[in-house]
Scaffold this active site. Structure first.
Site, mmCIF file in Angstrom:
data_model
loop_
_atom_site.group_PDB
_atom_site.id
_atom_site.type_symbol
_atom_site.label_atom_id
_atom_site.label_comp_id
_atom_site.label_asym_id
_atom_site.label_seq_id
_atom_site.Cartn_x
_atom_site.Cartn_y
_atom_site.Cartn_z
ATOM 1 C CG ASN A 39 -42.442 -7.832 35.496
ATOM 2 O OD1 ASN A 39 -42.935 -7.468 34.421
ATOM 3 N ND2 ASN A 39 -43.132 -7.829 36.631
ATOM 4 C CD1 TRP A 40 -38.058 -5.864 30.756
ATOM 5 C CD2 TRP A 40 -38.768 -5.238 28.729
ATOM 6 N NE1 TRP A 40 -37.074 -6.182 29.844
ATOM 7 C CE2 TRP A 40 -37.484 -5.805 28.601
ATOM 8 C CE3 TRP A 40 -39.409 -4.779 27.573
ATOM 9 C CZ2 TRP A 40 -36.833 -5.918 27.363
ATOM 10 C CZ3 TRP A 40 -38.779 -4.888 26.347
ATOM 11 C CH2 TRP A 40 -37.490 -5.444 26.253
ATOM 12 C CE LYS A 41 -42.504 -4.447 38.361
ATOM 13 N NZ LYS A 41 -42.615 -3.940 39.722
ATOM 14 C CG HIS B 82 -46.247 -8.859 39.832
ATOM 15 N ND1 HIS B 82 -46.486 -7.673 40.493
ATOM 16 C CD2 HIS B 82 -44.909 -8.972 39.708
ATOM 17 C CE1 HIS B 82 -45.319 -7.092 40.744
ATOM 18 N NE2 HIS B 82 -44.342 -7.853 40.284
ATOM 19 C CD GLU C 8 -46.111 -3.943 40.225
ATOM 20 O OE1 GLU C 8 -46.131 -4.169 39.005
ATOM 21 O OE2 GLU C 8 -45.075 -3.584 40.827
ATOM 22 C CD GLU D 26 -41.926 -10.614 42.542
ATOM 23 O OE1 GLU D 26 -40.831 -10.256 42.085
ATOM 24 O OE2 GLU D 26 -43.010 -10.135 42.175
ATOM 25 N N GLY E 104 -39.686 -2.707 44.696
ATOM 26 C CA GLY E 104 -39.505 -1.293 44.366
ATOM 27 C C GLY E 104 -39.164 -0.415 45.552
ATOM 28 C CB SER F 213 -35.225 -4.102 46.357
ATOM 29 O OG SER F 213 -36.324 -3.218 46.454
ATOM 30 N N GLY G 231 -37.420 -6.403 38.706
ATOM 31 C CA GLY G 231 -38.244 -5.347 38.132
ATOM 32 C C GLY G 231 -37.376 -4.185 37.678
ATOM 33 N N GLY G 232 -37.301 -3.158 38.520
ATOM 34 C CA GLY G 232 -36.597 -1.924 38.156
ATOM 35 C C GLY G 232 -35.198 -2.133 37.592
HETATM 36 C C1 PEP Z 1 -41.312 -6.922 40.862
HETATM 37 O O1 PEP Z 1 -42.165 -6.052 40.791
HETATM 38 O O2 PEP Z 1 -41.568 -8.083 40.512
HETATM 39 C C2 PEP Z 1 -40.001 -6.570 41.362
HETATM 40 C C3 PEP Z 1 -39.249 -7.523 41.819
HETATM 41 O O3 PEP Z 1 -39.661 -5.250 41.289
HETATM 42 P P1 PEP Z 1 -38.287 -4.579 41.800
HETATM 43 O O4 PEP Z 1 -37.160 -5.471 41.347
HETATM 44 O O5 PEP Z 1 -38.268 -3.251 41.152
HETATM 45 O O6 PEP Z 1 -38.368 -4.537 43.287
#
Ligand code: PEP
Length: 252
Positions: free
Chosen positions: A9-11, A95, A97, A167, A173, A213, A234-235
């Site tokens: 997920n590039w957000k 999600h 967010e 999640e 994050g 994470s 994500g990141g």
């Molecule tokens: C996310 O926001 O879906 C996510 C899993 O982010 P991260 O991997 O950065 O925790």
């Protein structure tokens, strides 16, 4: 046997140019990996560029959100048909967010899931509890509510129509992922609910991926548990070589 899925997920990251650079670097790194489904979720503005570059590959394309209506006076929104037309096979829905920052409730998630499925998109439906909810022993209640509400009114479903993403919000994050045991426990419970809602066979076939994470260091331990079928990253997916390392770890 459920195939593992890794969803990047590039957000709100990367212009169309940057997306092109990413894909050109990423493709050769994962070209020999056939045992894992890799899905990228770029911003809407890069879908076309990514779709063209992954066209003859096994990489899937997902939207990061969708509206439930087919069209209308809905400034800023994107319909399921628009995503499909842009080359998406799936879409992330609910999600945290979106739930937290854009006030998306369970009812909106449910409408989006139904609309996605009706337009031949796999709904990647996210559920997750806050740190406070976990501390207060509410994890199970919260996730059950999100799952039942998100799938309300859907009588039949299959593994091409739904991927669940657990999640935990406290893990996103934060650098503190759920432990493999914590993730597996939740996934097992979610799968049990799927069995009650649909059938045991359906519950066994639907993939439940973990997100929060994920890194190259922890992916294998998470995937070693029986109910974790992949990751929503994500990141750690923003750098193509890093995401490729996560994909290859998942393939091993
Ligand atoms: C996310 O926001 O879906 C996510 C899993 O982010 P991260 O991997 O950065 O925790």
């Amino acid at each position: 046997m459920r195939r593992r899925a890794l969803i990047g997920n590039w957000k709100m990251h990367k212009t169309a140019d940057e997306a092109g650079t990413y894909i050109r670097e990423f493709l050769p790194l994962i070209q020999n990996i056939a045992s894992v489904d890799v899905i990228l979720a770029p911003p809407f503005t890069s879908l076309h560029v990514v779709a063209a570059l992954v066209k003859d590959t096994s990489i899937g394309l997902a939207g990061q959100d969708v509206h439930w209506d087919s069209q209308g006076a809905l400034t800023g929104e994107v319909s399921p048909a628009m995503l499909y037309d842009s080359g998406c096979q799936s879409v992330i829905i609910g999600h945290s967010e979106r739930r937290q920052m854009f006030h998306e409730d369970d009812n909106a998630v449910n409408r989006k899931v139904k609309a996605a499925i009706a337009h031949h998109l796999t709904a990647i439906m996210c559920v997750g509890e806050t740190r406070e909810e976990r501390a207060n022993g509410k994890t199970s209640d919260v996730l059950t509510r999100q799952l039942l509400a998100g799938l309300a009114g859907i009588d039949a479903i299959d593994d091409t129509q739904l991927v669940l993403a657990y999640e935990p919000i406290w893990a996103i994050g934060s650098g503190t992922p759920a432990t493999p045991t914590q993730a597996n426990e939740v996934h097992a419970e979610l799968r049990e609910h799927l069995g009650t809602l649909f059938t045991t066979a359906i519950a066994k076939s639907i993939r439940i991926v973990y997100g929060g994470s994920i890194t190259t260091e922890n992916i294998q331990a998470l995937l070693a548990t029986p109910h974790v079928d992949g990751g929503l990253v994500g990141g750690a997916c923003l750098d193509p070589s890093n995401f490729a390392r996560i994909v290859s770890s998942a393939a091993n």
